[in-house]
Design an enzyme around this catalytic site. Sequence first.
Site, PDB file in Angstrom:
ATOM      1  N   SER A   1      40.201  41.594  41.937  1.00 43.24           N
ATOM      2  CA  SER A   1      40.065  42.818  42.722  1.00 43.24           C
ATOM      3  C   SER A   1      40.807  42.695  44.057  1.00 43.24           C
ATOM      4  O   SER A   1      42.002  42.467  44.072  1.00 43.24           O
ATOM      5  CB  SER A   1      38.580  43.150  42.895  1.00 43.24           C
ATOM      6  OG  SER A   1      38.405  44.502  43.232  1.00 43.24           O
TER       7      SER A   1
ATOM      8  N   ASP B   1      38.159  46.662  36.813  1.00 44.92           N
ATOM      9  CA  ASP B   1      37.890  45.624  37.811  1.00 44.92           C
ATOM     10  C   ASP B   1      37.458  44.297  37.190  1.00 44.92           C
ATOM     11  O   ASP B   1      36.495  44.231  36.427  1.00 44.92           O
ATOM     12  CB  ASP B   1      36.800  46.135  38.754  1.00 44.92           C
ATOM     13  CG  ASP B   1      36.735  45.360  40.054  1.00 44.92           C
ATOM     14  OD1 ASP B   1      36.553  44.129  39.994  1.00 44.92           O
ATOM     15  OD2 ASP B   1      36.842  45.983  41.123  1.00 44.92           O
TER      16      ASP B   1
END
Length: 305
Positions: free
Chosen positions: A44, A159
């Site tokens: 991320s 993610d």
Amino acid sequence: MKKNKPIKIGLALGSGAARGLVHIGVLKAIEEKGIKISYISGTSIGALIGGAYAVGFSVKDIENIALQTDWKLMAKLFSPKLPLSSLINTSYLTEFLNSIFANKRFEDLKTPFSAVATDIQTGKMVILNEGDLTTAIMASISMPILFSPVTYGDYKLVDGGLVNPTPVNIVKDMNMDKVIAVNLRKFSTYIVDNINEKKMINTSVKMKDFSLNEKIQYFLKHPLHHLNSNKEMGISNTNFWSILFNMFIIVQVQVGYLNMQLAKPDILIEPDTSEYKVFDFSKAKELIEIGYQSAKGVLQRIDFL
């Protein structure tokens, strides 16, 4: 190990939304200590900052990008106070990433690097280490529900924090002598900002003629114009989004804790960012300093160089 043989040091940068800006301060402390990083893996926001460093940006360059970007505006781009039935159009984020990475590919990197994402179809971790860098980082930072999954071959990626918030094991698999990890997943509530939406208005403006900054400014003034085509308004209550995001974070905290127990880093840096919100990008200067001081305190005690 021979004293004259350089040791290979790997770096794992964890997920954490705005709190991940501490990674910049950590990199600053690492350079001051004279540590050369041989491999980076990030999840991320860790992928975003780690990728920039791997490209060859200096810490100062990355810090300048963080401090000069109008994060108050950018944070609203990712605001979850949106219709439940819609997702954000990701073209602006892609353009922002391209403005940093300039169509770089993994083979162009000065430091070997990988980004971690999750295949939403299978729940499996996907390690991205070839091809287009912007696409890989976009996949790694795409929060479910808020962003559409990124198509990458046969994968539909979101993610990476869902499966590996701080990718220590990936760095270890690269046969590093030592692994430094920056973990931001100690549990605390991720507060979601309450951002008031403005009413939609009709427009005939040709967005393709706008610069990136103009597109961001326009999007923020008229956010609902750029949602995906479903026009039905769903739940947009801030409490709902706070609950949803905290569910997302709780999963990552638990997964991160288990991963840390299994793949223990040699040096663990855990900056205290508990007072900061998930979209507090405008507090970049404070977060960078927290990362710097935290890393400096830990690194001054190591003696393997």
